[in-house]
Write a protein that holds these residues in place. Structure first.
Motif, short mmCIF file in Angstrom:
data_model
loop_
_atom_site.label_atom_id
_atom_site.label_comp_id
_atom_site.label_asym_id
_atom_site.label_seq_id
_atom_site.Cartn_x
_atom_site.Cartn_y
_atom_site.Cartn_z
N GLY A 37 -4.64 81.53 110.55
CA GLY A 37 -5.73 81.13 111.13
C GLY A 37 -5.88 80.76 112.49
O GLY A 37 -4.74 80.57 113.11
N THR A 38 -6.93 81.08 113.31
CA THR A 38 -7.13 80.86 114.71
C THR A 38 -8.42 79.94 115.02
O THR A 38 -9.15 79.69 114.04
CB THR A 38 -7.11 82.01 115.43
N GLY A 39 -8.63 79.64 116.13
CA GLY A 39 -9.88 79.03 116.41
C GLY A 39 -11.16 79.75 116.35
O GLY A 39 -12.13 79.19 116.27
N THR A 40 -10.80 81.10 116.34
CA THR A 40 -12.02 81.83 116.10
C THR A 40 -12.05 83.00 114.92
O THR A 40 -12.59 83.97 115.03
CB THR A 40 -12.21 82.78 117.59
N GLY A 41 -11.16 82.88 114.02
CA GLY A 41 -11.16 83.73 112.96
C GLY A 41 -9.70 83.46 112.47
O GLY A 41 -9.05 82.77 112.58
N VAL A 42 -9.14 84.85 112.00
CA VAL A 42 -7.60 84.99 111.61
C VAL A 42 -7.04 86.30 112.28
O VAL A 42 -7.63 87.13 112.63
CB VAL A 42 -7.81 85.14 110.02
N THR A 43 -5.79 86.31 112.27
CA THR A 43 -5.03 87.37 112.46
C THR A 43 -4.29 87.77 111.24
O THR A 43 -3.89 87.16 110.58
CB THR A 43 -3.99 87.04 113.65
N VAL A 44 -3.95 89.00 111.02
CA VAL A 44 -3.59 89.70 109.62
C VAL A 44 -2.50 90.68 110.15
O VAL A 44 -2.63 91.66 110.78
CB VAL A 44 -4.49 90.49 108.99
N GLU A 45 -1.18 90.41 109.43
CA GLU A 45 -0.01 91.48 109.53
C GLU A 45 0.23 91.95 108.37
O GLU A 45 0.15 91.11 107.39
CB GLU A 45 1.01 90.89 110.44
N GLN A 46 0.62 92.99 108.19
CA GLN A 46 0.87 93.80 106.89
C GLN A 46 2.55 94.09 106.76
O GLN A 46 3.09 94.19 107.88
CB GLN A 46 0.30 94.95 106.64
N PHE A 47 3.11 93.65 105.56
CA PHE A 47 4.37 94.39 105.60
C PHE A 47 4.74 94.47 104.01
O PHE A 47 4.02 94.32 103.22
CB PHE A 47 5.42 93.04 106.08
N GLY A 48 6.05 95.09 103.74
CA GLY A 48 6.39 95.48 102.51
C GLY A 48 7.44 94.35 101.99
O GLY A 48 8.47 93.80 102.43
N ALA A 49 7.35 94.17 100.57
CA ALA A 49 7.97 93.22 99.82
C ALA A 49 8.44 94.21 98.51
O ALA A 49 7.73 94.88 97.99
CB ALA A 49 7.36 92.00 99.37
N PRO A 50 9.75 93.83 97.94
CA PRO A 50 10.20 94.59 96.93
C PRO A 50 9.10 94.06 95.83
O PRO A 50 8.54 93.16 95.63
CB PRO A 50 11.55 93.83 96.59
N GLU A 51 8.99 95.26 94.98
CA GLU A 51 8.04 95.30 93.87
C GLU A 51 8.45 94.60 92.59
O GLU A 51 7.39 94.25 91.77
CB GLU A 51 7.39 96.73 93.40
N THR A 52 9.58 94.16 92.36
CA THR A 52 10.12 93.28 91.17
C THR A 52 9.58 91.95 91.07
O THR A 52 9.34 91.31 92.24
CB THR A 52 11.70 93.22 91.46
N GLU A 53 9.19 91.46 89.88
CA GLU A 53 8.80 90.39 89.99
C GLU A 53 9.37 89.10 90.19
O GLU A 53 8.98 87.96 90.40
CB GLU A 53 8.30 90.10 88.17
N ASP A 54 10.76 89.38 90.28
CA ASP A 54 11.74 88.19 90.57
C ASP A 54 11.64 87.81 92.16
O ASP A 54 12.41 86.75 92.44
CB ASP A 54 13.23 88.18 90.10
N VAL A 55 11.01 88.51 92.95
CA VAL A 55 11.01 88.36 94.33
C VAL A 55 9.55 87.71 94.68
O VAL A 55 8.55 88.38 94.35
CB VAL A 55 10.89 89.82 95.02
N GLN A 56 9.70 86.58 95.37
CA GLN A 56 8.47 85.89 95.83
C GLN A 56 8.19 86.33 97.28
O GLN A 56 9.22 86.32 98.06
CB GLN A 56 8.80 84.34 95.80
N VAL A 57 6.79 86.81 97.31
CA VAL A 57 6.55 86.73 98.81
C VAL A 57 6.99 85.89 99.98
O VAL A 57 7.15 86.25 101.13
CB VAL A 57 5.17 87.42 98.90
N THR A 58 6.97 84.62 99.15
CA THR A 58 7.16 83.54 100.55
C THR A 58 8.57 83.48 100.78
O THR A 58 9.23 82.93 101.76
CB THR A 58 6.83 82.09 99.65
#
Length: 250
Positions: A223-244
């Motif tokens: 979040g910013t004062g006038t909206g948001v910024t968005v960045e994309q990246f890849g995470a392993p698709e396995t269920e045991d991997v949390q994106v955090t």
């Protein structure tokens, strides 16, 4: 590399199941006559128009529309093109090698070499004089989970999602995590896919898990004062991997 393309029939069937499970659900806020919040994020085009149904059904509809934008030629379309050529499907007897060798047949109680046993192991015969391998005494520890590369289609999907999110938040002040979360939910991203992250220079930040049927796309929204910024990246698709837990590349 695992493909993330989903046939239209599978996507439609899954969406239909979710919509049917949500039929007859009443919106408590609407029935109580609550007025919409003044800070509501308003959709801007067809991707943002929320169809009726559960949050999961709306999210699936959104994923399908973005996929259609980035990869309109699904495997189903390619199969349809083959059928239009009039080429018959190959018969089992046609699937022989050039010498016409047939697949060997095994009688009762006989199994081909390399077939797993009852425990799932594949026995491999070894000479009797081969010593037993030494047992390892080293305990392996999992290292940090690092981001993975995205495919071209996944990058296109990420760009489309980022465009609709930044457009919807444009000109709004995001005062905290709850504002960011509520705004994303209004854009049909389920709360179960929105994960809070430590703030960046005091600004609220979340990771939006868009992994779907083998996909690896994750968005980081700040979040910013006038909206948001968005960045994309890849995470392993396995269920045991949390994106955090995924570490971004420097």
């Amino acid at each position: 590399m695992r493909s993330i393309l989903v046939t239209k029939s599978l996507l439609a069937a899954t969406l239909g199941c979710l919509v049917l499970s949500a039929c007859g659900t009443e919106n408590p806020a609407a029935s109580a006559g609550h007025a919409p919040s003044a800070a509501t994020v308003h959709p801007a085009n067809r991707h943002e128009q929320s169809p009726a149904g559960s949050p999961e059904a709306r999210f699936l509809e959104l994923i399908g529309s973005v996929m259609e934008t980035c990869a309109p030629n699904t495997p189903e379309d390619m199969y349809a093109s083959d059928e239009q050529d009039g080429s018959p499907a190959p018969q089992p007897e046609d699937l022989l090698d050039e010498q016409g060798t047939e697949t060997p047949r095994y009688g009762p109680g006989q199994t081909p070499p390399g077939v797993p046993d009852a425990d799932g192991g594949i026995p491999v015969p070894l000479p009797s004089d081969v010593p037993e391998p030494p047992k390892s005494t080293v305990t392996s520890r999992p290292g940090p989970t690092r981001e993975v590369p995205l495919t071209e289609v996944e990058r296109c999907n990420g760009t489309e999602h980022a465009r609709r999110i930044t457009s919807a938040f444009q000109g709004t002040t995001v005062n905290g995590y709850q504002d960011l979360r509520d705004g994303l939910k209004r854009l049909d991203y389920p709360g179960s896919r929105i994960h809070r992250m430590p703030g960046r220079a005091g600004a609220p930040r979340v990771r939006l898990d868009l992994r779907f049927m083998g996909g690896r796309l994750v968005l980081e929204v700040t979040g910013t004062g006038t909206g948001v910024t968005v960045e994309q990246f890849g995470a392993p698709e396995t269920e045991d991997v949390q994106v955090t837990d995924v570490e971004r590349a420097a």
